[in-house]
Design an enzyme around this catalytic site. Structure first.
Site, short mmCIF file in Angstrom:
data_model
loop_
_atom_site.label_atom_id
_atom_site.label_comp_id
_atom_site.label_asym_id
_atom_site.label_seq_id
_atom_site.Cartn_x
_atom_site.Cartn_y
_atom_site.Cartn_z
N GLY A 75 -24.38 6.70 -1.97
CA GLY A 75 -23.05 7.29 -1.96
C GLY A 75 -22.56 7.59 -3.36
N GLY A 77 -29.43 10.00 -0.04
CA GLY A 77 -29.26 9.29 -1.31
C GLY A 77 -28.08 8.36 -1.27
N LYS A 132 -23.96 14.40 -2.97
CA LYS A 132 -24.54 15.08 -1.80
C LYS A 132 -23.55 16.07 -1.21
CE LYS A 132 -25.45 11.38 0.62
NZ LYS A 132 -24.84 10.37 -0.27
N THR A 133 -22.30 15.63 -1.04
CA THR A 133 -21.28 16.50 -0.44
C THR A 133 -21.00 17.69 -1.33
OG1 THR A 133 -20.26 14.59 0.64
CG2 THR A 133 -18.93 16.57 0.46
N GLU A 169 0.84 -1.20 0.00
CA GLU A 169 0.00 0.00 0.00
C GLU A 169 0.87 1.25 0.00
OE1 GLU A 169 -3.97 -1.46 2.52
OE2 GLU A 169 -2.61 0.02 3.34
#
Length: 286
Positions: A262, A260, A266-267, A125
């Site tokens: 993801g 709603g 919305k953000t 990672e």
């Protein structure tokens, strides 16, 4: 007052429905033109960001304590955060979905715990995050290292537990030496960055450190907001109407719920509202 709330809610619902319909149509087109494998590749290289924050950590060290508290603090702030589920891991190879999550994140928080370097998964990672730092140019990922009961020099120079971990990796006959070099280079690169040190930044208080991290993430996202896709051009006039409805003379505090699936914007809608006024929305729903 009730009428104003109702009208405001209807406007928001219409905007969300439009975004949802556009996203659904795009998915249908993608499914018709490519196989599932190709689609996964397309999703990882598409414009925009899937996540605002990617958490890299060693589960055995911090999953149920520090990382869990940080993850929930970020969510409470409305910050879309990716946290890997170890139960879904297959073997030791970093899977495509995880690579995509890193590539489609604005910020990577790396929690360097004592045994982080003993995990090949964590080091993979880290190497991918370090690679993303140089590949993106102006849109490069923002990396925030957190030194959790670890001295930054241990990470940077691979000493102490980190040195022991690498000696164990080197003993394994099947270990690719080139990969070892990539891991060391990534540790050196990220270890040189300014980060948060549990001992020196917050005097050992985890709660205080988490507050500092969340605030730094929030400020970084406000400084570099998510880019608004072309499909949202023209939304400003609708938002202005919303603000006129909400900015009334009543002493009552208006509440707007945005609900709603993801990823439908919305953000983004709530940042649009924030750019046009000092009015602050309460935490969003959904």
């Amino acid at each position: 007052m009730y009428t104003l709330w109702l009208v405001g809610g209807i406007v928001i619902l219409l905007l969300v429905k439009k975004l949802f319909d556009q996203k659904t149509e795009k998915r249908k087109k993608d499914a018709a033109s490519s196989s599932s494998a190709t689609q996964e590749s397309d999703d990882s290289s598409s414009s925009g960001w899937d996540y605002e924050v990617f958490l890299s950590f060693r589960g055995e060290d911090t999953r149920t304590n520090f990382t869990d508290h940080l993850y929930n603090a970020l969510l409470d702030k409305g910050i879309h955060t990716f946290r890997d589920n170890e139960a879904l891991r297959i073997g030791e190879k970093i899977r495509p979905a995880l690579l995509s999550a890193i590539q489609q994140s604005k910020i990577a928080i790396i929690i360097f715990s004592k045994d982080y370097a003993s995990s090949k998964w964590c080091l993979d990672e880290l190497a991918e995050i370090a690679e993303s730092m140089k590949e993106r140019g102006q849109g490069q990922i923002k990396v925030m290292p957190v030194f959790y009961n670890v001295d930054p020099s241990e990470v940077r120079n691979q000493t102490g537990r980190y040195g022991n971990a690498f000696r164990e990796h080197e003993k394994k006959s099947d270990q690719d030496q080139e990969i070892l070099k990539q891991w060391k280079k990534a540790l050196e690169k990220v270890g040189e960055l300014k980060g948060c040190d549990l001992k020196n930044t917050a005097n050992g208080h985890e709660g205080e450190l988490i507050k500092l991290i969340v605030n730094e993430v929030w400020n970084e996202l406000r400084k570099n907001p998510l880019s608004v896709p072309n499909s949202m051009f023209g939304i400003h006039s609708h938002v202005e109407k919303m603000m006129k409805l909400l900015n009334n003379a009543s002493e009552d505090r208006p509440i707007v719920g945005i609900h709603g699936l993801g990823g439908i914007g919305k953000t983004t809608i709530a940042r649009e509202l924030g750019e046009l006024t000092d009015f602050v929305l309460p935490p969003m729903i959904g």
